[in-house]
Design a protein around this motif. Structure first.
Motif, PDB file in Angstrom:
ATOM      1  N   ARG A 127     -39.325  25.109  13.191  1.00  0.00           N
ATOM      2  CA  ARG A 127     -38.712  26.139  13.621  1.00  0.00           C
ATOM      3  C   ARG A 127     -38.078  25.595  15.320  1.00  0.00           C
ATOM      4  O   ARG A 127     -37.097  25.992  15.746  1.00  0.00           O
ATOM      5  CB  ARG A 127     -38.287  26.624  12.302  1.00  0.00           C
ATOM      6  CG  ARG A 127     -37.985  26.641  11.298  1.00  0.00           C
ATOM      7  CD  ARG A 127     -37.774  27.718  10.015  1.00  0.00           C
ATOM      8  NE  ARG A 127     -38.999  28.592  10.546  1.00  0.00           N
ATOM      9  CZ  ARG A 127     -39.677  29.170   9.535  1.00  0.00           C
ATOM     10  NH1 ARG A 127     -39.789  28.329   8.694  1.00  0.00           N
ATOM     11  NH2 ARG A 127     -40.635  29.530   9.148  1.00  0.00           N
ATOM     12  N   VAL A 128     -39.571  26.867  15.711  1.00  0.00           N
ATOM     13  CA  VAL A 128     -39.463  27.100  16.959  1.00  0.00           C
ATOM     14  C   VAL A 128     -38.883  25.561  17.687  1.00  0.00           C
ATOM     15  O   VAL A 128     -38.742  26.024  19.113  1.00  0.00           O
ATOM     16  CB  VAL A 128     -40.685  27.709  17.519  1.00  0.00           C
ATOM     17  CG1 VAL A 128     -41.219  27.597  19.105  1.00  0.00           C
ATOM     18  CG2 VAL A 128     -41.187  29.317  16.518  1.00  0.00           C
ATOM     19  N   ALA A 129     -40.143  24.280  17.638  1.00  0.00           N
ATOM     20  CA  ALA A 129     -39.654  23.925  18.134  1.00  0.00           C
ATOM     21  C   ALA A 129     -38.035  22.877  18.062  1.00  0.00           C
ATOM     22  O   ALA A 129     -37.620  22.855  19.477  1.00  0.00           O
ATOM     23  CB  ALA A 129     -40.249  21.727  18.010  1.00  0.00           C
ATOM     24  N   TYR A 188     -36.792  24.891  21.284  1.00  0.00           N
ATOM     25  CA  TYR A 188     -36.395  24.856  22.175  1.00  0.00           C
ATOM     26  C   TYR A 188     -35.385  23.517  22.362  1.00  0.00           C
ATOM     27  O   TYR A 188     -35.505  23.365  23.886  1.00  0.00           O
ATOM     28  CB  TYR A 188     -38.283  24.605  22.361  1.00  0.00           C
ATOM     29  CG  TYR A 188     -39.090  25.364  21.955  1.00  0.00           C
ATOM     30  CD1 TYR A 188     -38.732  26.668  22.492  1.00  0.00           C
ATOM     31  CD2 TYR A 188     -40.331  25.355  22.020  1.00  0.00           C
ATOM     32  CE1 TYR A 188     -39.054  28.484  22.952  1.00  0.00           C
ATOM     33  CE2 TYR A 188     -41.174  26.449  22.047  1.00  0.00           C
ATOM     34  CZ  TYR A 188     -40.726  27.677  22.568  1.00  0.00           C
ATOM     35  OH  TYR A 188     -41.652  28.444  22.646  1.00  0.00           O
ATOM     36  N   LEU A 189     -35.753  22.448  21.454  1.00  0.00           N
ATOM     37  CA  LEU A 189     -35.301  21.247  21.610  1.00  0.00           C
ATOM     38  C   LEU A 189     -33.363  21.972  22.464  1.00  0.00           C
ATOM     39  O   LEU A 189     -32.526  21.097  22.727  1.00  0.00           O
ATOM     40  CB  LEU A 189     -35.075  20.555  20.173  1.00  0.00           C
ATOM     41  CG  LEU A 189     -34.301  19.019  19.876  1.00  0.00           C
ATOM     42  CD1 LEU A 189     -34.560  18.273  21.760  1.00  0.00           C
ATOM     43  CD2 LEU A 189     -34.260  18.390  18.993  1.00  0.00           C
ATOM     44  N   ASP A 190     -33.079  22.452  21.122  1.00  0.00           N
ATOM     45  CA  ASP A 190     -31.350  23.513  21.214  1.00  0.00           C
ATOM     46  C   ASP A 190     -31.199  23.687  23.043  1.00  0.00           C
ATOM     47  O   ASP A 190     -30.609  23.456  23.770  1.00  0.00           O
ATOM     48  CB  ASP A 190     -30.759  24.169  20.674  1.00  0.00           C
ATOM     49  CG  ASP A 190     -31.025  24.206  18.817  1.00  0.00           C
ATOM     50  OD1 ASP A 190     -31.018  22.213  19.275  1.00  0.00           O
ATOM     51  OD2 ASP A 190     -31.245  24.254  18.226  1.00  0.00           O
ATOM     52  N   PRO A 234     -52.177  26.380   6.632  1.00  0.00           N
ATOM     53  CA  PRO A 234     -51.118  25.014   7.763  1.00  0.00           C
ATOM     54  C   PRO A 234     -49.178  24.907   7.759  1.00  0.00           C
ATOM     55  O   PRO A 234     -49.134  24.616   8.766  1.00  0.00           O
ATOM     56  CB  PRO A 234     -52.506  23.934   7.292  1.00  0.00           C
ATOM     57  CG  PRO A 234     -53.527  24.787   6.860  1.00  0.00           C
ATOM     58  CD  PRO A 234     -53.053  26.252   6.323  1.00  0.00           C
ATOM     59  N   ILE A 235     -49.556  25.317   6.270  1.00  0.00           N
ATOM     60  CA  ILE A 235     -48.128  24.369   5.751  1.00  0.00           C
ATOM     61  C   ILE A 235     -47.678  25.625   7.368  1.00  0.00           C
ATOM     62  O   ILE A 235     -45.960  25.319   7.337  1.00  0.00           O
ATOM     63  CB  ILE A 235     -48.084  24.599   4.572  1.00  0.00           C
ATOM     64  CG1 ILE A 235     -48.533  23.040   3.401  1.00  0.00           C
ATOM     65  CG2 ILE A 235     -46.354  24.208   4.419  1.00  0.00           C
ATOM     66  CD1 ILE A 235     -47.504  21.634   5.158  1.00  0.00           C
ATOM     67  N   GLY A 236     -47.291  26.909   6.580  1.00  0.00           N
ATOM     68  CA  GLY A 236     -46.802  27.816   7.014  1.00  0.00           C
ATOM     69  C   GLY A 236     -46.694  27.942   8.811  1.00  0.00           C
ATOM     70  O   GLY A 236     -45.823  27.716   9.480  1.00  0.00           O
ATOM     71  N   PHE A 237     -47.720  27.340   9.315  1.00  0.00           N
ATOM     72  CA  PHE A 237     -47.828  27.148  10.920  1.00  0.00           C
ATOM     73  C   PHE A 237     -46.971  25.990  11.405  1.00  0.00           C
ATOM     74  O   PHE A 237     -46.267  25.901  11.817  1.00  0.00           O
ATOM     75  CB  PHE A 237     -49.271  27.330  11.408  1.00  0.00           C
ATOM     76  CG  PHE A 237     -50.199  28.278  11.345  1.00  0.00           C
ATOM     77  CD1 PHE A 237     -49.806  29.687  11.192  1.00  0.00           C
ATOM     78  CD2 PHE A 237     -51.930  28.159  11.256  1.00  0.00           C
ATOM     79  CE1 PHE A 237     -50.375  30.811  10.998  1.00  0.00           C
ATOM     80  CE2 PHE A 237     -52.199  28.608  10.321  1.00  0.00           C
ATOM     81  CZ  PHE A 237     -51.790  30.281  10.817  1.00  0.00           C
ATOM     82  N   GLN A 281     -35.807  18.121  11.555  1.00  0.00           N
ATOM     83  CA  GLN A 281     -35.506  18.719  10.154  1.00  0.00           C
ATOM     84  C   GLN A 281     -36.429  17.922   8.940  1.00  0.00           C
ATOM     85  O   GLN A 281     -36.484  18.378   8.039  1.00  0.00           O
ATOM     86  CB  GLN A 281     -33.659  18.372  10.668  1.00  0.00           C
ATOM     87  CG  GLN A 281     -33.501  18.659   9.500  1.00  0.00           C
ATOM     88  CD  GLN A 281     -33.701  20.451   9.164  1.00  0.00           C
ATOM     89  OE1 GLN A 281     -33.400  21.551   9.990  1.00  0.00           O
ATOM     90  NE2 GLN A 281     -33.724  21.350   7.206  1.00  0.00           N
ATOM     91  N   GLU A 282     -36.202  16.219   9.566  1.00  0.00           N
ATOM     92  CA  GLU A 282     -37.316  15.764   7.850  1.00  0.00           C
ATOM     93  C   GLU A 282     -38.682  17.029   8.277  1.00  0.00           C
ATOM     94  O   GLU A 282     -38.695  16.610   7.021  1.00  0.00           O
ATOM     95  CB  GLU A 282     -36.768  14.470   8.127  1.00  0.00           C
ATOM     96  CG  GLU A 282     -37.525  13.349   7.473  1.00  0.00           C
ATOM     97  CD  GLU A 282     -37.832  12.508   7.195  1.00  0.00           C
ATOM     98  OE1 GLU A 282     -38.354  11.156   7.125  1.00  0.00           O
ATOM     99  OE2 GLU A 282     -36.772  11.603   8.657  1.00  0.00           O
ATOM    100  N   SER A 283     -38.995  16.695   9.309  1.00  0.00           N
ATOM    101  CA  SER A 283     -40.658  17.185   9.066  1.00  0.00           C
ATOM    102  C   SER A 283     -40.887  18.268   8.481  1.00  0.00           C
ATOM    103  O   SER A 283     -41.591  19.039   7.532  1.00  0.00           O
ATOM    104  CB  SER A 283     -40.944  17.423  10.635  1.00  0.00           C
ATOM    105  OG  SER A 283     -40.762  15.909  10.767  1.00  0.00           O
ATOM    106  N   LEU A 284     -39.386  19.367   8.608  1.00  0.00           N
ATOM    107  CA  LEU A 284     -39.335  20.806   8.262  1.00  0.00           C
ATOM    108  C   LEU A 284     -39.176  20.582   6.530  1.00  0.00           C
ATOM    109  O   LEU A 284     -39.595  21.237   5.699  1.00  0.00           O
ATOM    110  CB  LEU A 284     -38.672  21.231   8.912  1.00  0.00           C
ATOM    111  CG  LEU A 284     -38.107  22.859   8.524  1.00  0.00           C
ATOM    112  CD1 LEU A 284     -39.520  23.752   8.712  1.00  0.00           C
ATOM    113  CD2 LEU A 284     -37.655  23.857   9.358  1.00  0.00           C
ATOM    114  N   SER A 285     -38.459  19.371   5.716  1.00  0.00           N
ATOM    115  CA  SER A 285     -38.212  19.729   5.206  1.00  0.00           C
ATOM    116  C   SER A 285     -39.726  18.869   4.238  1.00  0.00           C
ATOM    117  O   SER A 285     -39.510  19.427   3.255  1.00  0.00           O
ATOM    118  CB  SER A 285     -37.141  18.319   4.882  1.00  0.00           C
ATOM    119  OG  SER A 285     -35.846  19.019   4.949  1.00  0.00           O
ATOM    120  N   GLY A 286     -39.936  18.319   4.130  1.00  0.00           N
ATOM    121  CA  GLY A 286     -41.744  18.227   4.169  1.00  0.00           C
ATOM    122  C   GLY A 286     -42.178  18.415   3.874  1.00  0.00           C
ATOM    123  O   GLY A 286     -42.793  18.585   2.997  1.00  0.00           O
TER     124      GLY A 286
END
Length: 376
Positions: free
Chosen positions: A172-174, A177-179, A163-166, A203-208
Motif C-alpha cells: 500500500r505504501v509503495a 509512493y508510485l502515485d 509477514p503478510i501484514g508487512f 494491486q495484484e500483489s496486494l490482492s494476493g
C-alpha cells in the motif's frame, strides 16, 4: 403289559395257541384227550395258581389221570408265571432306564441351551467392548488430528500473519509512493504506461496478500484457535470458511455453490463442526468430474432444527456400499487415496452435537448428505 404283582387269569398265562400245545403234549404222554377250561365243570380237577383256582382240567375217558395231569399243569404255570415276572421286571427296568435317559437328555438340552445363551451373552459383551474400544480409538484419532491441525494453524498464523501484514502494508505504501512519483514525472506515454503496469502489479500483489490472509483466517476458524468448547457458532460462517478451505485444497479449480439461509446460532465446538463439514465436502469434491458441481445449502428444517445439505452430481454410491458408509476405514477410493474415516468421524461429531447425518445416493445419480442439528 400288566404288572407282575397282579393276579393273572388263565388266558394271560396261556393263550389259545399255547393251551392247545399243552393239551397236545398231555395227550401224547397219557394217550387220552384232555380239556382245560376257565369255568368249572362236573368231575373236572381244579388247577390252582397262587392258592386260587384259575382252571379245571378234565379227561372223561380216564378220570384217574386228571389229578397228576392237573399237578403237571400247575407246575408248568408256575414257571410260566416266573417268566412273566422276569419279563415284567425287565419291562419296568427298561422303562425306568429310558425315563432316566430322557430326564438326563432333557437336562443336557436345558444345560446346552443355558450355555448357548451364556455364550451369546458373552459374545454380545465382547462385541460391545470391541465397539467401545474402536469408538475410543477413533475419538483418540480424531482428537489427535484436531490437535495437529490446531498446532499447524497456530504455526501458520504465527509465521504468516506478521509477514503478510508487512507485505500488505508495504504494498500500500509503495502504491502511494508510485502515485507521488507519477505526479512528478513527465506525462509521456511510455512512462505513463510503465507506471500503470507497475500500479497493476502492486494491486495484484496486494490482492494476493489479502487472499493469503483470508485463507489463514479460515484455517484459524477451522482449527478453533483461541476458542473454547461449546461456544455460540455461526453455522453459515463455518460453512463459508470450510468451503474456502476445500476450494484451496483443489487449487481453486472447484467452485462450491453456496445457498446459505437464515439459521440460528448453534452451541457447539466450531472446530469439530468444521471438521464434519470439511469431510463431507471433500467426499463430494472427490466424487465429481471436471464438469461436476457441489452445492451447499443451509436452512431451518422441520421442528426448527438447522440443516446443512451437501449435494453433488457425481458418480453416486452403489447400493451395496450404503450400509457400510459409516464403518471406520471403509472406503471406495483406490488404495492410498483415502483413510475411510471421513464419514465415520463426521457421524460421531454430529452425535456429539445431538445431531445426525443422513446420506441419500444412487449409483450414477449423485449424492445428497444432510447434516441435521436437532433443536435443544
Amino acid at each position: 403289559m400288566r404288572r407282575f404283582d397282579d393276579d393273572p387269569d388263565l388266558s394271560e398265562l396261556l393263550d389259545d395257541e399255547r393251551r392247545a400245545r399243552l393239551l397236545g403234549l398231555l395227550q401224547g404222554l397219557c394217550g387220552e384227550n384232555f380239556s382245560l377250561q376257565a369255568e368249572a365243570s362236573a368231575g373236572a380237577e381244579p388247577v390252582e395258581f397262587n392258592l386260587e383256582t384259575i382252571a379245571w382240567l378234565s379227561c372223561p375217558a380216564a378220570p384217574v389221570r386228571q389229578v397228576p395231569a392237573a399237578r403237571l399243569v400247575e407246575f408248568i404255570l408256575y414257571y410260566v408265571a416266573k417268566y412273566r415276572l422276569a419279563a415284567s421286571l425287565h419291562h419296568d427296568t427298561t422303562e425306568a432306564s429310558f425315563a432316566e435317559l430322557q430326564r438326563q437328555h432333557a437336562a443336557l438340552q436345558e444345560s446346552e441351551t443355558r450355555y448357548r445363551e451364556l455364550s451369546e451373552q458373552l459374545q454380545s459383551r465382547v462385541r460391545e467392548q470391541v465397539r467401545v474400544i474402536e469408538d475410543t480409538q477413533q475419538q483418540l484419532y480424531e482428537s489427535a488430528r484436531l490437535r495437529a491441525i490446531g498446532q499447524l494453524a497456530a504455526g501458520v498464523a504465527h509465521e504468516i500473519n506478521n509477514p503478510i501484514g508487512f507485505i500488505a502494508s508495504n504494498l500500500r505504501v509503495a502504491g502511494e509512493y508510485l502515485d507521488e512519483l507519477g505526479g512528478q514525472l513527465p506525462a509521456e506515454q511510455p512512462i505513463a504506461a510503465v507506471l500503470e503496469d507497475f500500479r497493476a502489479l502492486l494491486q495484484e500483489s496486494l490482492s494476493g496478500a489479502q487472499r493469503i490472509a483470508a485463507i489463514v483466517a479460515d484455517l484459524k476458524t477451522f482449527a478453533n484457535i483461541d476458542q473454547e468448547d461449546f461456544v455460540p457458532c455461526d453455522l453459515n460462517q463455518l460453512i463459508a470458511s470450510t468451503c474456502h478451505l476445500v476450494e484451496a485444497e483443489f487449487n481453486h479449480a472447484l467452485t462450491i455453490e453456496q445457498r446459505l439461509g437464515a439459521v440460528p446460532q448453534l452451541a457447539g465446538y466450531p472446530a469439530k463442526i468444521s471438521q464434519a463439514l470439511y469431510n463431507v465436502l471433500d467426499n463430494a469434491a472427490q466424487a465429481i468430474t471436471n464438469s461436476g458441481r457441489v452445492r451447499v445449502t443451509s436452512r431451518v428444517g422441520e421442528g426448527g432444527c438447522s440443516e446443512v445439505l451437501v449435494e453433488d452430481n457425481g458418480c453416486g454410491i452403489a447400493s451395496e456400499h450404503l450400509e457400510r458408509l459409516f464403518d471406520p476405514f471403509f472406503t471406495t477410493r483406490p488404495v492410498g487415496s483415502g483413510t475411510g474415516l471421513g464419514l465415520s468421524v463426521a457421524r460421531d461429531i454430529m452425535t456429539a452435537h445431538r445431531g445426525e447425518i443422513l446420506v441419500h445416493s444412487k449409483s450414477g445419480s449423485g449424492t445428497r448428505v444432510t447434516l441435521r442439528f436437532l433443536s435443544r
